[in-house]
Design a protein around this motif. Structure first.
Motif, mmCIF file in Angstrom:
data_model
loop_
_atom_site.group_PDB
_atom_site.id
_atom_site.type_symbol
_atom_site.label_atom_id
_atom_site.label_comp_id
_atom_site.label_asym_id
_atom_site.label_seq_id
_atom_site.Cartn_x
_atom_site.Cartn_y
_atom_site.Cartn_z
ATOM 1 N N ASP A 137 0.805 -1.225 0.000
ATOM 2 C CA ASP A 137 0.000 0.000 0.000
ATOM 3 C C ASP A 137 0.836 1.271 0.000
ATOM 4 O OD1 ASP A 137 -2.903 -0.904 0.220
ATOM 5 O OD2 ASP A 137 -1.939 -2.080 1.789
ATOM 6 N N LEU A 202 -0.551 3.874 5.640
ATOM 7 C CA LEU A 202 -1.734 3.031 5.776
ATOM 8 C C LEU A 202 -2.849 3.751 6.532
ATOM 9 C CD1 LEU A 202 -0.196 -0.477 6.529
ATOM 10 C CD2 LEU A 202 -1.827 0.039 4.711
ATOM 11 N N THR A 219 -6.771 -3.200 1.846
ATOM 12 C CA THR A 219 -5.869 -2.353 2.628
ATOM 13 C C THR A 219 -5.992 -2.673 4.112
ATOM 14 O OG1 THR A 219 -6.096 -0.578 0.986
ATOM 15 C CG2 THR A 219 -5.196 0.028 3.124
#
Length: 442
Positions: A137, A202, A219
């Protein structure tokens, strides 16, 4: 350089122990699977200075066999046992699991004649491993990233693969995975900076409102894995607290807008989401289904059960441990005695970890302790009683349903799972919860 035999069944711990024994104590670590393999080596290399072994590997009395061999052959090899071994408790050092690598290094250094100050001052390796999922990510890194190539028995070369200014995406990382790569390496001085960078990215991504449902689920799944890694290796630090809060909030959003279970399962499987998060997400979803049918339902109830779902298995190392839902399952499993002990106590262990989490209120701690039907949090209750908290009852039914659903050896159709729940959970309030779940699938 001294030589140490290490017998450890957990792959992650094996890697951590080996790296730190070599780095801080300066001993050459030789991995063996069980007592027979270790004894075969000791017959050839009686000068091995130290054996570090699990108390048992499967049904084998591993530590006892090695101890008896060392004694019979009058070897000068020291022995450290990982886990309880009552028969040897008065003879050798037995470390209660889970064993931190710092404690193991301290004891190994003592046995090998390395002073603690020597161990502390020992230079760390120039590069440290980082799992590929840390790169899913992010589109850039704050440092150069390397792969490790083996040049000889104990010689490696580190080759730069990603420059600090490079831009990449998950597809680029997947290409490395397809080639069998499991981890990158980064310079030791950047590890904390890199971890903070990934965590901040994140959290920022999870807090966005424009994420698609699919991207949000993936995610959050990745964030869950990173929190698990961090908690199991270093405990609950502030970065893990921040990331867990963002993850739980994101999971609640996903659950409220979730597709039907069949489509969700297909999505989770096709995207190779780890079992730990499959269980976590589906558990929160089933809790949401049940809560929505209750007259007493409040918004914070879903948040409480999502929080417990996120952390309930945080101390367990394998999906085999996470699949256990009864004492019968535990007795029939192929887990080692230590792995079984971890399963028996994982609710209590998780509650202890959450003592350092500012959002872990009394409701969360209560549901977590009672999550398998026991008031003391140890083991599993086959048919829990009516004295548990109502939210604990919802969690128990949802957890059992999801574990059956995800077990390839058990029925996968809701119409087959529900009768199994009705048979096991006989008390009236549990039957009502199962009925609420049944209404969802009519």
């Amino acid at each position: 350089m001294s030589q140490t035999i290490l017998i450890e069944t957990n792959e992650d711990l094996k890697k951590i122990f080996s790296l730190n024994l070599n780095t801080f104590v300066g001993t050459d670590v030789i991995l063996r699977k069980d007592a027979d393999e270790a004894l075969a080596l000791l017959r050839i290399l009686p000068q091995v200075a130290l054996v570090i072994t699990k108390s048992k590997v499967g049904a084998e009395e591993t530590a006892q066999k090695i101890y008896q061999f060392i004694k019979n052959e009058s070897l000068h090899t020291a022995l450290i046992v990982l886990g309880e071994c009552p028969s040897l408790a008065n003879e050798i050092l037995c470390l209660q699991e889970p064993v931190s690598w710092e404690i193991l290094i301290k004891q190994a250094a003592s046995h090998l004649g390395v002073t603690i100050q020597d161990a502390v001052n020992k230079v760390k390796p120039d590069f440290l491993p980082i799992g590929l999922h840390y790169f899913y990510d992010i589109q850039k890194t704050p440092c150069d990233v390397y792969i490790r190539i083996k040049k000889g028995p104990n010689e490696y070369q580190f080759v730069k693969r990603i420059h600090s200014k490079d831009v990449f995406d998950k597809n680029d990382i997947n290409k490395y995975e397809e080639q069998g790569l499991k981890e990158f390496f980064i310079p030791k001085d950047y590890v904390q900076h890199f971890t903070t960078f990934v965590t901040n990215n994140l959290v920022e991504k999870l807090e966005r409102e424009d994420l698609t449902l699919e991207d949000r689920i993936l995610t959050t799944a990745n964030a869950h894995e990173i929190v698990r890694d961090s908690v199991q290796q270093m405990g609950l630090d502030q970065a893990s607290v921040d990331l867990s809060e963002a993850s739980i909030n994101s999971m609640v959003k996903s659950v409220k807008n979730s597709p039907e279970v069949a489509n969700l399962l297909k999505f989770l499987f096709s995207n190779k989401v780890a079992y730990a998060y499959q269980h976590c997400h589906l558990l929160a979803l089933m809790c949401h289904y049940v809560l929505s049918k209750q007259s007493w339902y409040k918004q914070d109830h879903l948040e409480i059960l999502s929080f417990v779902s996120f952390f309930s298995d945080i101390t367990l190392k394998s999906h085999q441990q996470m699949q256990i839902s009864s004492m019968k399952d535990l007795a029939e499993s192929n887990l080692t005695d230590e792995e079984k002990r971890q399963v028996m106590n994982h609710a209590v262990d998780a509650a202890k970890i959450l003592e350092g989490h500012p959002e872990a209120n009394d409701y969360i701690r209560t549901v977590l302790i009672q999550s398998h039907g026991k008031l003391d949090g140890v083991g599993f209750e086959e048919d829990p009683g009516e004295d548990l908290h109502p939210l604990s009852k919802v969690f128990i039914i949802a957890d059992c349903f999801v574990k059956i659903l995800l077990n390839p050896g058990l029925p996968s159709k809701k119409s087959d799972i529900l009768p199994m729940l009705y048979t096991r959970f006989t008390n009236p309030s549990y039957q009502k919860i199962i009925k609420a779940l049944e209404q969802k699938f009519q």
